[in-house]
Design a protein around this motif. Structure first.
Motif, PDB file in Angstrom:
ATOM      1  N   GLU A 130       0.854  -1.184   0.000  1.00  0.00           N
ATOM      2  CA  GLU A 130       0.000   0.000   0.000  1.00  0.00           C
ATOM      3  C   GLU A 130       0.890   1.235   0.000  1.00  0.00           C
ATOM      4  OE1 GLU A 130      -3.135   0.274  -0.478  1.00  0.00           O
ATOM      5  OE2 GLU A 130      -3.973  -1.684   0.029  1.00  0.00           O
ATOM      6  N   ILE A 139       1.029   5.115   0.462  1.00  0.00           N
ATOM      7  CA  ILE A 139       0.249   6.161   1.135  1.00  0.00           C
ATOM      8  C   ILE A 139       0.743   7.522   0.660  1.00  0.00           C
ATOM      9  CG2 ILE A 139      -0.374   7.161   3.358  1.00  0.00           C
ATOM     10  CD1 ILE A 139       0.282   4.343   4.567  1.00  0.00           C
ATOM     11  N   ILE A 164      -3.334   4.535  -1.199  1.00  0.00           N
ATOM     12  CA  ILE A 164      -4.179   5.207  -0.224  1.00  0.00           C
ATOM     13  C   ILE A 164      -3.802   6.683  -0.276  1.00  0.00           C
ATOM     14  CG2 ILE A 164      -4.805   5.441   2.199  1.00  0.00           C
ATOM     15  CD1 ILE A 164      -3.980   2.476   2.571  1.00  0.00           C
ATOM     16  N   LEU A 210      -4.412  10.096   1.046  1.00  0.00           N
ATOM     17  CA  LEU A 210      -5.050  10.633   2.240  1.00  0.00           C
ATOM     18  C   LEU A 210      -5.972  11.808   1.943  1.00  0.00           C
ATOM     19  CD1 LEU A 210      -2.167  10.281   4.841  1.00  0.00           C
ATOM     20  CD2 LEU A 210      -4.110   8.747   4.387  1.00  0.00           C
ATOM     21  N   THR A 245      -9.164   9.965   1.479  1.00  0.00           N
ATOM     22  CA  THR A 245      -9.482   9.001   2.537  1.00  0.00           C
ATOM     23  C   THR A 245      -9.954   9.767   3.760  1.00  0.00           C
ATOM     24  OG1 THR A 245      -7.726   7.581   1.671  1.00  0.00           O
ATOM     25  CG2 THR A 245      -8.564   7.056   3.871  1.00  0.00           C
ATOM     26  N   LEU A 249     -10.426  10.379   7.145  1.00  0.00           N
ATOM     27  CA  LEU A 249     -10.081   9.891   8.475  1.00  0.00           C
ATOM     28  C   LEU A 249     -10.289  11.024   9.476  1.00  0.00           C
ATOM     29  CD1 LEU A 249      -6.779   7.988   7.623  1.00  0.00           C
ATOM     30  CD2 LEU A 249      -9.079   7.020   7.927  1.00  0.00           C
ATOM     31  N   GLU A 300     -15.721   4.393   7.300  1.00  0.00           N
ATOM     32  CA  GLU A 300     -14.529   4.639   6.487  1.00  0.00           C
ATOM     33  C   GLU A 300     -13.261   4.222   7.241  1.00  0.00           C
ATOM     34  OE1 GLU A 300     -17.705   7.371   5.050  1.00  0.00           O
ATOM     35  OE2 GLU A 300     -16.850   7.032   7.027  1.00  0.00           O
ATOM     36  N   ASP A 359     -13.015   0.443   7.088  1.00  0.00           N
ATOM     37  CA  ASP A 359     -12.528   0.023   5.772  1.00  0.00           C
ATOM     38  C   ASP A 359     -11.029   0.275   5.636  1.00  0.00           C
ATOM     39  OD1 ASP A 359     -15.129  -0.658   5.132  1.00  0.00           O
ATOM     40  OD2 ASP A 359     -15.490   1.132   3.909  1.00  0.00           O
ATOM     41  N   TYR A 360     -10.579   1.421   6.108  1.00  0.00           N
ATOM     42  CA  TYR A 360      -9.162   1.783   6.060  1.00  0.00           C
ATOM     43  C   TYR A 360      -8.337   0.784   6.870  1.00  0.00           C
ATOM     44  CZ  TYR A 360      -4.984   4.500   7.323  1.00  0.00           C
ATOM     45  OH  TYR A 360      -3.703   4.915   7.556  1.00  0.00           O
ATOM     46  N   ARG A 361      -8.775   0.492   8.072  1.00  0.00           N
ATOM     47  CA  ARG A 361      -8.039  -0.437   8.921  1.00  0.00           C
ATOM     48  C   ARG A 361      -8.014  -1.841   8.317  1.00  0.00           C
ATOM     49  NH1 ARG A 361      -9.890   0.529  14.952  1.00  0.00           N
ATOM     50  NH2 ARG A 361      -8.456  -1.203  15.210  1.00  0.00           N
ATOM     51  N   ARG A 410      -7.987  -2.520   5.186  1.00  0.00           N
ATOM     52  CA  ARG A 410      -7.016  -2.434   4.090  1.00  0.00           C
ATOM     53  C   ARG A 410      -5.587  -2.512   4.615  1.00  0.00           C
ATOM     54  NH1 ARG A 410      -7.497   1.950  -0.750  1.00  0.00           N
ATOM     55  NH2 ARG A 410      -5.707   1.171  -1.900  1.00  0.00           N
ATOM     56  N   ALA A 442      -3.298   9.317   9.926  1.00  0.00           N
ATOM     57  CA  ALA A 442      -3.404   8.002   9.282  1.00  0.00           C
ATOM     58  C   ALA A 442      -2.707   6.923  10.103  1.00  0.00           C
ATOM     59  CB  ALA A 442      -2.811   8.062   7.879  1.00  0.00           C
TER      60      ALA A 442
END
Length: 186
Positions: free
Chosen positions: A8, A10, A42, A44, A47, A49, A58, A61-63, A65, A90
Motif C-alpha cells: 500500500e 500512502i 491510499i 489521504l 481518505t 479519516l 470509512e 474500511d481503512y483499517r 485495508r 493516518a
C-alpha cells in the motif's frame, strides 16, 4: 507464499496545490515493474479519516485495508521540518494493523529533500511496531527534479528506489512468513 506481496502506497500530502501526485506516480511506475508486488494506493486527500480518531465505517474500511497489506511506502512532503498532519492521523487511526510490517519512504521537499520528515517518521513507525527501511528515496528541490512528463533523471533517487524496493520485498516476505508461523505478540 506464492501470492504477491500487498504493498500500500500512502500519499501523505492533502494540500490543494500539492506536488505529491507527480512523485507518487513516478514511484508507482517503478514499483509496478516489480512482479512481486500487488500495489494499492491510499491517497489521504481522498481518505476521510477523522482527526479526533473516532470510529466510522470509512475508518473500519481503512483499517481492514492496512491489515491486509504486507508492506507500506509513505510518499511524503516535508512541511516546516516535519511530515504532514494527515500522515500522523493516518498512522494513529490504526494500531495492530501496522505491526510487524515494513515501511519505506519516498520523500520530497526543499534543500533537505524531505529527510527531516522521514527521521521523525522513523520514530513514529517504530512506536507502532513497524520496521523502518534504512534506504530512503529523497528528492531535494523536488520540482526541479521532474520533467513535464513526471519523469526524473535524478540518479541518487533512482538508485535508492531500486535498493528500497528490493529491501521492502525482502522484509515483507520475511515478516509475512513470520506472522503466519507465529503471530506478532503486540
Amino acid at each position: 507464499m506464492d501470492t504477491p506481496l500487498r504493498l500500500e502506497v500512502i500519499i501523505a500530502s492533502v494540500r490543494p496545490e500539492r506536488f505529491a501526485p507527480v512523485v507518487a506516480e513516478w514511484f508507482l511506475r517503478r514499483a509496478g515493474s516489480e512482479a512481486e508486488f500487488d500495489i494499492g494506493v491510499i491517497d489521504l486527500r481522498e481518505t476521510p479519516l477523522p482527526t479526533d480518531l473516532t470510529e466510522t465505517s470509512e475508518v473500519a474500511d481503512y483499517r481492514a485495508r492496512l491489515a491486509a497489506a504486507d508492506a507500506f511506502v509513505a510518499v511524503t512532503s516535508e512541511y516546516n521540518h516535519g511530515y504532514p498532519a494527515s500522515l500522523k492521523t493516518a498512522i494513529d487511526t490504526a494500531k495492530h494493523e501496522w505491526r510487524a510490517k515494513p515501511m519505506g519512504f519516498v520523500a520530497y521537499g526543499g534543500l533537505s529533500g524531505g529527510l527531516r520528515a522521514v527521521e521523525q517518521l522513523r520514530q513514529v513507525v517504530a512506536e507502532v511496531h513497524m520496521v523502518s527501511l534504512r534506504e530512503t528515496v529523497s528528492f531535494p528541490q523536488a520540482k526541479r527534479q521532474f520533467d513535464a512528463d513526471g519523469e526524473t533523471r535524478y540518479g541518487a533517487a533512482i538508485d535508492a528506489c531500486d535498493r528500497m524496493l528490493r529491501q521492502l520485498a525482502w522484509w515483507a516476505r520475511t515478516l509475512r512468513a513470520a506472522r503466519m508461523r507465529d503471530p506478532y505478540p503486540g
